[in-house]
Design a protein around this motif. Structure first.
Motif, short mmCIF file in Angstrom:
data_model
loop_
_atom_site.label_atom_id
_atom_site.label_comp_id
_atom_site.label_asym_id
_atom_site.label_seq_id
_atom_site.Cartn_x
_atom_site.Cartn_y
_atom_site.Cartn_z
N ARG A 89 7.57 13.79 43.82
CA ARG A 89 7.06 15.14 44.07
C ARG A 89 5.68 15.12 44.72
O ARG A 89 5.42 15.88 45.65
CB ARG A 89 7.00 15.93 42.76
CG ARG A 89 8.36 16.28 42.17
CD ARG A 89 8.19 17.10 40.91
NE ARG A 89 9.47 17.52 40.36
CZ ARG A 89 9.59 18.29 39.29
NH1 ARG A 89 8.52 18.70 38.65
NH2 ARG A 89 10.79 18.65 38.85
N THR A 90 4.80 14.28 44.21
CA THR A 90 3.43 14.28 44.71
C THR A 90 3.38 13.84 46.17
O THR A 90 2.69 14.48 46.98
CB THR A 90 2.57 13.33 43.85
OG1 THR A 90 3.22 12.04 43.77
CG2 THR A 90 2.40 13.89 42.46
N TYR B 254 2.26 16.95 48.65
CA TYR B 254 0.94 16.81 49.27
C TYR B 254 1.07 16.56 50.77
O TYR B 254 0.28 17.06 51.57
CB TYR B 254 0.16 15.67 48.61
CG TYR B 254 -0.26 15.98 47.18
CD1 TYR B 254 -0.68 17.25 46.82
CD2 TYR B 254 -0.21 15.00 46.19
CE1 TYR B 254 -1.06 17.54 45.52
CE2 TYR B 254 -0.57 15.28 44.89
CZ TYR B 254 -1.00 16.55 44.55
OH TYR B 254 -1.36 16.83 43.26
N ASN C 193 -3.18 7.10 47.66
CA ASN C 193 -2.84 6.82 46.27
C ASN C 193 -2.72 5.32 46.00
O ASN C 193 -3.08 4.85 44.91
CB ASN C 193 -1.53 7.52 45.91
CG ASN C 193 -1.67 9.03 45.85
OD1 ASN C 193 -2.74 9.55 45.58
ND2 ASN C 193 -0.59 9.75 46.10
N LEU D 57 -4.58 10.21 43.30
CA LEU D 57 -4.15 10.39 41.93
C LEU D 57 -4.60 9.20 41.08
O LEU D 57 -4.82 8.10 41.59
CB LEU D 57 -2.62 10.54 41.87
CG LEU D 57 -2.03 11.76 42.57
CD1 LEU D 57 -0.51 11.67 42.57
CD2 LEU D 57 -2.47 13.05 41.89
N ALA E 55 -0.50 9.29 36.09
CA ALA E 55 0.35 10.07 36.99
C ALA E 55 1.41 9.17 37.62
O ALA E 55 1.13 8.02 37.97
CB ALA E 55 -0.48 10.73 38.08
N ASP F 109 3.69 8.25 40.67
CA ASP F 109 3.68 8.42 42.13
C ASP F 109 4.24 7.15 42.73
O ASP F 109 3.91 6.04 42.28
CB ASP F 109 2.26 8.68 42.62
CG ASP F 109 2.17 8.82 44.13
OD1 ASP F 109 2.36 9.95 44.63
OD2 ASP F 109 1.91 7.80 44.80
#
Length: 288
Positions: A82-83, A87, A221, A227, A231, A233
């Motif tokens: 999702r991230t 983003y 990331n 992040l 989290a 990712d």
């Protein structure tokens, strides 16, 4: 007659899906998006839970094994998309809102404003993207939204130049000149006459640009500038588990495959849609 015309128009719009490469691209894209947005509801464990031993190999309880903390790789894979996608999508959208407005206005006016806007874009193009992101990260810290805006700014100059060229070509056509003769306002001409006729260019450019945004978000990331743990990712999974790739390679390979599949499928589908839009625009121009 109109009852039969609607299905035919719909069938023509979906004609680009007849290609096997496009069908495969759509299938892969649907799979990746489904994994990212629906997958978390089927994750066997919380993405921050540590139910196993670090770097355990795949088993019946842990389908892709465990990562460096003992977290379930499969659960984090379902949560981690999702991230990257959201983003990247926000950064691309912001870039098109700003760069598109600049490019359309510069291409349509063909005045001194065009020179001013394009010289400003040249200045932004002079900054190396990664260096710009590092400077923003240094000043903003681990603020992912500041980095998303920075990624959007990186895209703005090239988007403005591409859409300016497309708008220049369209702005000299008869239907645009007719709208100007009628006294239509600038924003009306841009919205009704120019923008619909450059959608093919926007989509053709948007696919690769969206993938670049995804890769930049992933790079940020991966470097630990966006992040922060715990989290989930995909890029962070690659960064966190690269030291144990020889013990449990799935902790690195699985998220890398998802990012690769996402970027390739987006490009394939975007190219097909752009080609279809280009044919539609040419047909409409001939009618006019």
């Amino acid at each position: 007659m109109s009852v039969l015309a609607a299905p035919r128009r719909f069938e023509r719009r979906l004609a680009f899906t007849r290609s096997w490469s496009v069908r495969i691209g759509l299938t892969v894209l649907a799979f990746v998006l489904g994994t990212a947005f629906i997958g978390p509801y089927f994750a066997p464990y919380s993405p921050s839970a540590e139910p196993g031993i670090p770097y355990t190999s795949p088993s019946g309880s842990f389908w892709l094994g465990n990562d460096y903390l003992g977290e379930d790789v499969f659960s984090r894979l379902l949560w981690g998309g999702r991230t990257v996608i959201l983003y990247g999508a926000v950064a691309t959208l912001l870039a098109y809102l700003a760069g598109g407005a600049i490019g359309l206005l510069a291409g349509y006016t063909r005045s001194r404003l065009d020179d001013v806007l394009m010289r400003a874009m040249d200045i932004l193009l002079a900054f190396p993207p990664i260096l710009f992101l590092l400077v923003v990260a240094t000043g903003a810290g681990s603020n992912i939204w500041a980095l998303v805006i920075a990624i959007a700014i990186i895209h703005v100059p090239s988007i403005a130049r591409i859409l300016r060229a497309a708008a220049l070509e369209v702005s000299v056509r008869g239907y645009v000149e007719a709208a100007m003769a009628r006294g239509d306002r600038t924003h009306t001409i841009l919205r009704r006459e120019i923008l619909p006729n450059i959608w093919g260019t926007i989509v053709a450019d948007g696919g690769p640009r969206f993938t670049v945004s995804i890769l930049l978000v992933a790079a940020v990331n991966f470097l630990g500038l966006g992040l922060s743990p715990p989290a989930a990712d995909w890029a962070m999974m690659i960064s966190e588990n690269r030291s144990g790739i020889t013990i449990n390679p799935w902790a690195v390979v699985a998220p890398a495959l998802m990012i690769g599949a996402l970027t390739v499928s987006i490009n394939v589908v975007a190219d097909a849609i752009a080609g279809r839009l280009g044919k539609s625009v040419e047909t409409e121009a001939l009618r006019r």
